[in-house]
Design a protein around this motif. Structure first.
Motif, PDB file in Angstrom:
ATOM      1  N   ASP A   1     -10.496  -0.899  -9.194  1.00 30.09           N
ATOM      2  CA  ASP A   1     -10.510  -0.076 -10.455  1.00 30.09           C
ATOM      3  C   ASP A   1      -8.838  -0.186 -11.009  1.00 30.09           C
ATOM      4  OD1 ASP A   1     -11.626   2.081 -12.097  1.00 30.09           O
ATOM      5  OD2 ASP A   1     -10.220   3.378 -11.446  1.00 30.09           O
ATOM      6  N   ASP A   2      -7.924  -0.651 -10.323  1.00 29.12           N
ATOM      7  CA  ASP A   2      -6.625  -0.623 -10.829  1.00 29.12           C
ATOM      8  C   ASP A   2      -6.394  -1.580 -11.730  1.00 29.12           C
ATOM      9  OD1 ASP A   2      -6.008   1.231  -9.038  1.00 29.12           O
ATOM     10  OD2 ASP A   2      -5.234  -0.155  -7.617  1.00 29.12           O
TER      11      ASP A   2
ATOM     12  N   MET B   1     -13.036   5.253   1.570  1.00 30.12           N
ATOM     13  CA  MET B   1     -12.350   6.139   0.506  1.00 30.12           C
ATOM     14  C   MET B   1     -12.270   5.622  -0.860  1.00 30.12           C
ATOM     15  SD  MET B   1     -12.140   8.709   2.047  1.00 30.12           S
ATOM     16  CE  MET B   1     -11.576   9.859   0.909  1.00 30.12           C
ATOM     17  N   GLU B   2     -12.475   4.287  -0.861  1.00 24.76           N
ATOM     18  CA  GLU B   2     -12.454   3.584  -2.421  1.00 24.76           C
ATOM     19  C   GLU B   2     -13.984   3.617  -2.876  1.00 24.76           C
ATOM     20  OE1 GLU B   2     -11.452  -0.348  -4.806  1.00 24.76           O
ATOM     21  OE2 GLU B   2     -12.121  -0.428  -2.741  1.00 24.76           O
ATOM     22  N   PRO B   3     -14.458   4.253  -3.854  1.00 29.72           N
ATOM     23  CA  PRO B   3     -15.498   4.076  -4.099  1.00 29.72           C
ATOM     24  C   PRO B   3     -16.106   2.674  -4.671  1.00 29.72           C
ATOM     25  CG  PRO B   3     -14.614   5.984  -5.297  1.00 29.72           C
ATOM     26  CD  PRO B   3     -13.646   5.175  -4.707  1.00 29.72           C
TER      27      PRO B   3
ATOM     28  N   GLY C   1       2.282   1.880  -3.590  1.00 29.26           N
ATOM     29  CA  GLY C   1       1.526   2.189  -4.695  1.00 29.26           C
ATOM     30  C   GLY C   1       1.253   0.970  -5.511  1.00 29.26           C
TER      31      GLY C   1
ATOM     32  N   TYR D   1      -6.404  -2.481  -6.327  1.00 30.28           N
ATOM     33  CA  TYR D   1      -7.811  -2.317  -6.108  1.00 30.28           C
ATOM     34  C   TYR D   1      -8.576  -2.802  -7.292  1.00 30.28           C
ATOM     35  CZ  TYR D   1      -6.022   0.027  -1.748  1.00 30.28           C
ATOM     36  OH  TYR D   1      -5.020   0.162  -0.790  1.00 30.28           O
TER      37      TYR D   1
ATOM     38  N   PHE E   1       0.748  -1.161  -0.059  1.00 30.95           N
ATOM     39  CA  PHE E   1       0.050   0.209  -0.024  1.00 30.95           C
ATOM     40  C   PHE E   1       0.980   1.255   0.034  1.00 30.95           C
ATOM     41  CE2 PHE E   1      -3.263  -2.719   2.500  1.00 30.95           C
ATOM     42  CZ  PHE E   1      -3.833  -2.968   1.173  1.00 30.95           C
TER      43      PHE E   1
ATOM     44  N   VAL F   1      -9.372  -3.855  -1.148  1.00 28.91           N
ATOM     45  CA  VAL F   1     -10.589  -3.213  -0.764  1.00 28.91           C
ATOM     46  C   VAL F   1     -10.131  -1.817   0.107  1.00 28.91           C
ATOM     47  CG1 VAL F   1     -13.123  -3.251  -0.143  1.00 28.91           C
ATOM     48  CG2 VAL F   1     -12.157  -4.995  -1.528  1.00 28.91           C
ATOM     49  N   GLY F   2     -10.705  -0.754  -0.558  1.00 31.13           N
ATOM     50  CA  GLY F   2     -10.555   0.392   0.227  1.00 31.13           C
ATOM     51  C   GLY F   2     -11.531   0.775   1.104  1.00 31.13           C
ATOM     52  N   GLY F   3     -11.584   0.128   2.297  1.00 28.13           N
ATOM     53  CA  GLY F   3     -12.601   0.505   3.403  1.00 28.13           C
ATOM     54  C   GLY F   3     -13.883   0.003   3.071  1.00 28.13           C
TER      55      GLY F   3
ATOM     56  N   HIS G   1     -10.253  -5.443   4.541  1.00 29.88           N
ATOM     57  CA  HIS G   1     -10.313  -4.239   3.987  1.00 29.88           C
ATOM     58  C   HIS G   1     -10.011  -3.041   4.793  1.00 29.88           C
ATOM     59  CE1 HIS G   1     -14.104  -5.845   4.964  1.00 29.88           C
ATOM     60  NE2 HIS G   1     -14.194  -4.858   5.442  1.00 29.88           N
TER      61      HIS G   1
END
Lengths: 792, 161
Positions: free
Chosen positions: A28-29, A204-206, A22, A26, A19, A255-257, A510
């Motif tokens: 979307d990455d 924070m991650e949509p 970078g 996630y 993390f 997963v961002g939260g 997450h």
């Protein structure tokens, strides 16, 4: 000396390295060969009748590959509610179908009624705008206010539900008459009407989802921002699309939260899968933050009247609550459990109150669905209780510390069965209260108050003594309560031939740090280095089963399943060792990573046993199978009951109404602690969210059902300069009595215990400052509300 | 469509972009540098902060073409030459300054910019500087602690009991 490895050590998180550089991946990455883009067409009105969905022009626009409408999914199933709740009269809840895409009517701003798939995101977005422009939706009167929704039977969110009520639930109905009588006869009754403000979880991650379809095999793959990929697969397979589970892989990568909002299955997941099949190309969808505000499940949104009946000395006699709970336009997967069994069952708090009755009316409105958000029902119960207790103390001139101490269940009373159906296994609530008082230097408060006064500020101190039920859930109990599925969890521990270990867990991390903590536990039990253990999570193709991470259950349920699988590994290892060492199985001991024949120097290392398990030449196959891999399904006997005492100090600027948190102290009992650093971090995060709810965050729909707080410009997220350093103590430990790790769960505590501590502190500051007419301020306790309360 | 060239993490790069392409999109989609995250659509969250010619910039708030010729550093360029964590990154790990990791790239980039401007910031200065970076997981406690530790300050007494 603190431990430097294994259970109880503050091992640094291994996941941090990716993390911090970078290299996290996630949803979307991911970039997939041949991928195309989906954009949802969302309702701009809160309530409307769909006359026509204008797809013709969009379908011919550049790059557009497909346009889906509600019609395309009309034949498939709906997204169900996980818990069936009965009303007081025994009738089952009203459960309107929740379609993949809205069909016939749109029911909240942001309700998706069509989806466009195109070669590029920009093309899909342009075409989605064209569908929106070309569609004919007749706006209907919006149903926003819960009381009005119930009072106006003619105006319906769902045409088949005349009073917009999902259910009218009583808990426990048999307590009702006795509670009514107790309140009528009580020497003192304190009544408080309050709002538990609606919140947007805002991980924070949509949310994002990618659907893939492999025509050669008929397999589907869904990569999605989920806290529980197995549950998502189950819902899609069994209810929504009918895809066989063995043809659907669901992966939740980094997963961002989540905070609850990513527990649930959402329609976009079905859309990307259907589109992937139709186009035989990967289809990706990523929410913009504005879409998250409109379409993620929100949290809280209760309007409650609570009555506390007591003796003149503050001894509690009974609590009675009446709550309107908003479920929004559709039933999200846990939405019916949150205001009921995660709320009503906690309404005795940590107190030896003789009787309690809870009534919850759950109401459909033209707003986004409301479901579990960090704490889920328990913050609502705690806020109601801790606010009314403080109000009672002021009315009777009693000390809020002493009143709580007098009413807390004492440690000699466990196991303790409450009047609302739970059996607390263990605790020491006086200890956490004493600890919080010591941490806060309560004796020095007066001097701090004087110092604040010298600066022109009003200082106050607020206490909250809270309890929660975690580790959801014992399957037999949740079944009785209405859950349509048992909620056990599973883990597989695979010892590889060269001694490294892969653990497949049903938990999903997450942010919680499972990759580190779970490895600590396995390594500790097996006497091997943590670096030998890999934790695998978030992939239905790799993991036997699991209900995922929510309700502070990861360690208390999934972690225990893992520990039990490790125990099976040790048992199997003993069998192998007995064979290799030519000893009786009963004579084999396992300690510090070595299998030994008791009383001799004959021993095999863990690595030797592992290697032997996979390359044996001479196993007695009728009694000893090769291989060293074990799976455990664990179903706890009870919930776990973390508890604690939180003390907040605030400074209030009476001129502006601004509240600053001067100090925040947490004394928690989480039972045994696996990684203190991570436990503290979980509490910090929960308290930060609780302070956000108490002071900053509010979700406001106007009378037309338009969301006025639909971005980070309008919705006040807590920022670094809104909060202080927190003091967290977890030294009061009463280990859980019914799981072998003795753990209770710590993920939600901060968000549960903190809001009433903050509000109690603000009210205390105003009273000490001479504004004793202020008995309550609804959250968020914003400057304008404080100023108005002072000057009102 | 226009060709744009810049230096990213020490390497010259170029790509063809539309006028409307944001720097964040160019980094993520054009260069595959997905460590820069998109957490909002209103330039509030700060997950996409990078350095452009040494200044912290929300990369969703400028066009790729505006960075033409610039020297850009992203989270992928913050590790030491040998691949080990840089001082700020290491402080975040040591002090548990991240949980889900999504805001983390922006937090690290903003923190680096802060420490370049103000090598020994006070707690209040750190909190003020990080206002433009939203974290939902940590309650900010360990982020602030990590930044102060990265600046060489003793944080052992922070909120100790």
């Amino acid at each position: 000396m603190p431990k430097d490895h294994g259970i109880g050590a503050s091992s640094k998180r291994r996941e941090d390295v990716r993390f911090l550089t970078g290299k996290g991946v996630y949803t979307d990455d991911l970039a997939l060969h041949g991928e195309v883009h989906a954009v949802m067409v969302r309702s701009t009105v809160a309530h409307g009748s769909i006359k026509a969905v204008g797809t013709a022009r969009a379908a011919g626009m550049p790059g557009v590959l497909a346009v889906f409408t509600g019609e395309d999914f009309a034949a498939v199933g709906g997204n169900p509610a996980g818990w069936l709740i009965n009303s007081r009269d025994g009738t089952p809840m009203r459960e309107p179908k929740r379609p993949v895409l809205a069909h016939g009517k749109v029911r909240h701003v942001g309700d998706a009624y069509a989806a466009v798939v195109a070669e590029t995101y920009e093309q899909a977005r342009d075409a989605a705008q064209a569908v929106s422009d070309d569609s004919e939706i007749t706006e209907l009167p919006a149903i926003v206010d819960m009381a009005a929704a119930v009072a106006n039977p003619g105006n319906r969110v769902h045409d088949e539900i005349p009073d917009n009520l999902c259910f009218d639930w009583g808990w426990i109905e048999d307590n009702r008459a006795a509670v009514d009588a107790a309140i009528k006869a009580a020497p003192h009754v304190t009544t408080l009407e309050l709002v538990n403000n609606r919140l947007v979880p805002n991980a924070m991650e949509p949310r994002a989802s990618i659907g893939e379809y492999f025509p050669g095999t008929g397999d589907y793959k869904l990569t999605t921002t989920s806290q529980n990929p197995h549950l998502t697969r189950l819902l899609i397979a069994a209810f929504v699309m009918g895809i066989p589970e063995n043809k659907l892989q669901v992966v939740a990568p980094d997963v961002g939260g989540g905070f609850g909002s990513k527990i649930y299955h959402y329609g976009e997941e079905a859309v990307v899968l259907a589109a992937a099949k139709k186009l035989a190309r990967p289809v990706r969808w990523t929410a913009e933050r504005s879409e998250s505000f409109l379409s993620d499940a929100h949290g809280r949104d209760h309007v409650t009247k609570i009555e506390l009946a007591c003796e003149k000395d503050g001894t509690f006699i009974a609590f009675r609550t009446e709550t309107l709970a908003n479920v929004g336009a559709y039933l999200s997967n846990f939405s019916t459990a949150t205001p009921t069994f995660l709320h009503g069952t906690l309404m005795a708090g940590p107190y030896k109150v003789p009787n309690v009755y809870v009534n919850v009316k759950t109401v459909f409105t033209n707003t986004a669905p409301v479901d579990a958000y960090r704490g889920a029902g328990r913050p609502e119960a705690t806020f109601s209780l801790e606010r009314v207790v403080d109000k009672m103390c002021r009315e009777l001139g009693l000390d809020p510390f002493e009143v709580r101490r007098k009413n807390l269940i004492t440690k000699d009373m466990f196991p303790y069965t409450t009047p609302v159906g739970l059996a607390y296994d263990t605790g020491d609530y006086q200890a956490t209260l004493d600890k919080a008082i010591a941490m806060a230097d309560v004796a020095g408060f007066e001097a701090r108050r004087a110092a604040s006064a010298a600066k022109g500020k009003l200082r106050g101190m607020g206490l909250s003594t809270w309890i929660e039920a975690c580790g959801i859930a014992p399957s037999h109990l949740v079944g009785v309560l209405g859950s349509r599925v048992g909620l056990y969890d599973a883990a597989t521990v695979r010892v590889n031939a060269t001694g490294s270990i892969s653990v497949m867990t049903g938990a999903h991390s997450h942010g919680q740090g499972h990759e580190t903590v779970f490895a600590q536990i396995v390594a500790d039990k097996l006497g091997i280095p943590e670096s030998s253990v890999e934790i695998v999570h978030g992939d239905t193709a790799k993991i036997p089963f699991g209900m995922g991470s929510y309700g502070s259950r990861s360690l208390a349920v999934c972690g225990v399943a893992m520990a039990k699988a490790v125990d099976k590994i040790i048992a199997k290892g003993k069998k192998i060792a007995a064979h290799m060492l030519e000893a009786a199985e009963g004579d084999i001991t396992f300690e510090d990573g070595k299998f030994a024949v008791a009383g001799t120097d004959k021993a095999k290392t863990f690595g030797e046993i592992a290697f032997s398990a996979y390359v044996p030449h001479n196993y007695p196959l009728e009694t000893l199978e090769p291989g060293l891999e074990e799976t455990s399904f664990y179903d706890p006997a009870n919930f776990t009951y973390p508890a604690g005492a939180y003390l907040c100090e605030v400074e209030v600027d009476a001129e502006t109404g601004k509240v600053d948190i001067a100090a925040f102290r947490c004394a928690d009992d989480f039972g045994n602690i696996m990684n203190p650093m991570i436990v503290e971090g979980q509490v910090h995060g929960g308290v930060g969210q609780g302070i956000g709810q108490a002071l900053l965050e509010n979700t406001h729909y106007d009378e037309n059902g338009q969301l006025l707080t639909g971005s980070f410009m309008d919705y006040a997220m807590p920022r670094a300069d809104d909060v202080p350093f927190y003091n967290v103590d977890y030294s009061c430990q009463t280990p859980c009595t019914h799981n072998p790790l003795g753990v209770k769960g710590c993920g939600e505590a901060g968000a549960i215990g903190s809001p009433p501590a903050v509000v109690n502190a603000v009210i205390d500051a105003l009273h000490r400052g001479g504004h004793s007419h202020v008995t309550h301020i609804d959250m968020p306790v914003s400057p304008s509300r404080v100023w108005s309360a002072i000057n009102g | 469509m226009t060709k744009v060239s810049m230096t990213v993490n020490g390497k010259p790069v170029s790509g063809v972009v539309e006028g409307r392409t944001l720097l964040s999109a160019f980094l993520r989609e054009g260069l595959g540098l997905t460590g820069t995250h998109i957490g909002c659509d209103t330039s509030q969250c700060g997950a996409c902060v990078v350095h452009v010619d040494g200044r912290a910039v929300k990369s969703c708030s400028i066009f790729a073409q505006e960075a033409a010729g610039a020297t850009v550093t992203t989270i992928e360029g913050m590790a030491n030459a040998d691949g080990s964590l840089g001082a700020i990154q290491q402080a975040f790990q040591d002090h548990h300054g991240l949980q889900c990791g999504f805001c983390t790239p922006g937090m690290v980039m903003s923190s680096a910019a802060l420490l370049a401007e103000n090598p020994k910031p006070s707690e209040a200065e750190v909190r003020h500087y990080l206002e433009g970076n939203i974290c939902r997981c940590t309650g900010y406690h360990n982020i602030v602690k990590a930044v102060m530790a990265a600046s060489g300050q003793d944080v052992s007494a922070v909120a100790a009991e």
